[in-house]
Scaffold this active site. Structure first.
Site, PDB file in Angstrom:
ATOM      1  CG  ASN A 140       1.969  42.031  59.882  1.00 48.37           C
ATOM      2  OD1 ASN A 140       1.475  41.061  59.305  1.00 48.37           O
ATOM      3  ND2 ASN A 140       2.688  42.950  59.251  1.00 48.37           N
ATOM      4  CD1 TRP A 141       0.992  36.616  63.989  1.00 45.22           C
ATOM      5  CD2 TRP A 141       0.086  34.703  63.267  1.00 45.22           C
ATOM      6  NE1 TRP A 141       0.399  36.001  65.061  1.00 45.22           N
ATOM      7  CE2 TRP A 141      -0.159  34.823  64.644  1.00 45.22           C
ATOM      8  CE3 TRP A 141      -0.392  33.579  62.603  1.00 45.22           C
ATOM      9  CZ2 TRP A 141      -0.863  33.858  65.367  1.00 45.22           C
ATOM     10  CZ3 TRP A 141      -1.090  32.616  63.307  1.00 45.22           C
ATOM     11  CH2 TRP A 141      -1.324  32.749  64.684  1.00 45.22           C
ATOM     12  CE  LYS A 142       6.144  41.897  59.001  1.00 46.72           C
ATOM     13  NZ  LYS A 142       7.319  42.701  58.705  1.00 46.72           N
ATOM     14  CG  HIS A 155       3.000  46.074  56.110  1.00 47.16           C
ATOM     15  ND1 HIS A 155       4.234  45.806  55.567  1.00 47.16           N
ATOM     16  CD2 HIS A 155       3.145  45.959  57.454  1.00 47.16           C
ATOM     17  CE1 HIS A 155       5.081  45.540  56.546  1.00 47.16           C
ATOM     18  NE2 HIS A 155       4.457  45.625  57.698  1.00 47.16           N
ATOM     19  CD  GLU A 202       6.910  43.285  55.157  1.00 44.97           C
ATOM     20  OE1 GLU A 202       5.964  42.490  55.291  1.00 44.97           O
ATOM     21  OE2 GLU A 202       7.753  43.485  56.063  1.00 44.97           O
ATOM     22  CD  GLU A 228       4.468  48.667  60.589  1.00 48.46           C
ATOM     23  OE1 GLU A 228       4.517  47.893  61.559  1.00 48.46           O
ATOM     24  OE2 GLU A 228       4.390  48.265  59.419  1.00 48.46           O
ATOM     25  N   GLY A 258      11.701  44.650  60.665  1.00 44.92           N
ATOM     26  CA  GLY A 258      12.416  43.385  60.505  1.00 44.92           C
ATOM     27  C   GLY A 258      13.926  43.535  60.513  1.00 44.92           C
ATOM     28  CB  SER A 262      12.730  46.332  65.363  1.00 48.70           C
ATOM     29  OG  SER A 262      13.181  45.901  64.089  1.00 48.70           O
ATOM     30  N   GLY A 295       5.622  42.642  64.162  1.00 50.66           N
ATOM     31  CA  GLY A 295       5.869  41.569  63.203  1.00 50.66           C
ATOM     32  C   GLY A 295       6.546  40.387  63.868  1.00 50.66           C
ATOM     33  N   GLY A 296       7.852  40.306  63.716  1.00 48.55           N
ATOM     34  CA  GLY A 296       8.626  39.153  64.198  1.00 48.55           C
ATOM     35  C   GLY A 296       8.297  38.728  65.625  1.00 48.55           C
TER      36      GLY A 296
HETATM   37  P1  PGA Z   1       8.779  43.823  62.779  1.00 49.11           P
HETATM   38  O1  PGA Z   1       7.618  44.111  61.695  1.00 49.11           O
HETATM   39  O2  PGA Z   1       8.162  43.957  64.132  1.00 49.11           O
HETATM   40  O3  PGA Z   1       9.234  42.439  62.481  1.00 49.11           O
HETATM   41  O4  PGA Z   1       9.842  44.861  62.548  1.00 49.11           O
HETATM   42  C1  PGA Z   1       6.642  45.080  61.917  1.00 49.11           C
HETATM   43  C2  PGA Z   1       5.690  45.129  60.762  1.00 49.11           C
HETATM   44  O5  PGA Z   1       6.147  44.993  59.613  1.00 49.11           O
HETATM   45  O6  PGA Z   1       4.474  45.289  60.943  1.00 49.11           O
END
Ligand code: PGA
Length: 251
Positions: free
Chosen positions: A9-11, A95, A97, A167, A173, A212, A233-234
Site C-alpha cells: 500500500n504505497w499510500k 483503510h 486512514e 490492521e 506507520g 509495521s 505500507g512503509g
Molecule cells: P505500515 O502501513 O506498514 O507503514 O505500518 C500499513 C498500512 O497502513 O496498510
C-alpha cells in the site's frame, strides 16, 4: 485453499521514475513466487504505469480507495469500473486512514466493497482497533462490528470473493508491530466470526495482517496459523524490504 498475498500500500507516495524502478523489481520477484501473489496498490495517477510495468508478470495492481457510486456528479471520485479499466485486480476499502481522516463509516466501507465486487475485482476490507479501544479491552467488539456490517451487506457470495485485512491502528506507520501472538489472536477471532456465518467462507478467506510489517518480522507474522500474508505500507516503498516480504508470504 487460502490465497497467500503480499499487498503493498504505497499510500500517497511515489513519482514516475521511482515507481518504475520498484515496479520492475516487483515484476521479476513475483515470477519466482510459487504460492503467494504480490500486489501493489498505487495512487490513482500511477495505475496506468503499474499496469504496463506489471503486464505479463505474475504481480497484480490495485487501488487504495474507490467511490461507492458507479458514475455521476461526484467531483473528485473514482469509480470501480474505472479502476478495472486500468487493470486493477484488488482494491483496498476501509483503510483506517480513510476512516480516520475522511470520515468513512462501516456502512460506506460496505458499499465500497460491494462496488468493487460488482466490477469483478477483489476488495481488501480493512478492520482494526485504535490504541484506546485496545486498552479498553474492546478489540474484538470493534473488529467484529466492522466485519459484521460488511458481511451483512455483501452476503455469502460477496464475502467469499473478498479478502480481509486486520490492521491495528496503533501499529500503522508507528514501527510498533503487533506481536505474532496478538495478530494471531485477532485473526482467529475474525475467522470465528466468519465461521459462525459460513464454515466454508471461514476456511477459504485470506486474512492479511498490516501494521509495521517489515522483512525482519514478516516470516514470524506470516507463519501464524490464521495469517495469510500482509498489507504493507512503509516497507512496500523499499524494494529490498518489499521483495523479502513477498518471499516471506510465499513461505
Ligand atoms: P505500515 O502501513 O506498514 O507503514 O505500518 C500499513 C498500512 O497502513 O496498510
Amino acid at each position: 485453499m487460502r490465497q497467500r498475498l503480499a499487498v503493498g500500500n504505497w499510500k500517497m507516495h511515489g513519482s514516475l521514475p521511482e515507481n518504475q524502478a520498484l515496479l520492475d523489481k516487483v515484476a521479476v520477484t513475483a515470477g519466482g513466487l510459487s504460492r503467494a501473489i504480490a500486489v501493489v496498490c498505487v495512487p490513482f495517477p500511477y495505475l496506468a504505469q503499474a499496469r504496463s510495468a506489471l503486464a505479463g508478470s505474475k504481480a497484480a495492481s490495485g487501488g487504495q480507495n474507490v467511490s461507492q457510486y458507479p458514475k455521476g456528479a461526484f467531483t473528485g471520485e473514482v469509480s470501480a469500473g474505472m479502476l478495472r479499466e486500468f487493470g486493477c485486480r484488488y482494491v483496498i476499502v476501509g483503510h483506517s486512514e480513510r476512516r480516520q481522516f475522511f470520515g468513512e463509516d462501516d456502512a460506506t466501507v460496505a458499499l465500497k466493497a460491494r462496488a468493487v465486487l460488482a466490477e469483478g475485482m477483489i476488495p481488501i476490507v480493512c478492520v482494526g482497533e485504535t490504541l484506546a479501544e485496545r486498552e479498553r479491552g474492546i478489540t474484538e467488539e470493534v473488529v467484529g462490528r466492522q466485519l459484521g456490517v460488511v458481511a451483512d451487506r455483501l452476503g455469502a457470495e460477496g464475502l467469499k470473493a473478498s479478502v480481509l485485512a486486520y490492521e491495528p491502528v496503533w501499529a500503522i506507520g508507528t514501527g510498533k508491530t503487533a506481536t505474532a501472538e496478538q495478530a494471531q489472536a485477532v485473526h482467529a477471532y475474525l475467522r470465528g466470526v466468519l465461521a459462525a456465518r459460513d464454515e466454508s467462507i471461514a476456511a477459504s478467506m485470506s486474512i492479511l495482517y498490516g501494521g509495521s510489517v517489515k522483512a525482519a518480522n514478516a516470516t514470524e507474522l506470516f507463519g501464524m496459523r490464521d495469517v495469510d500474508g500482509g498489507l504493507i505500507g512503509g516497507a512496500s516503498l523499499v524494494a529490498e524490504e518489499f521483495l523479502a516480504i513477498c518471499r516471506a508470504a510465499d513461505g
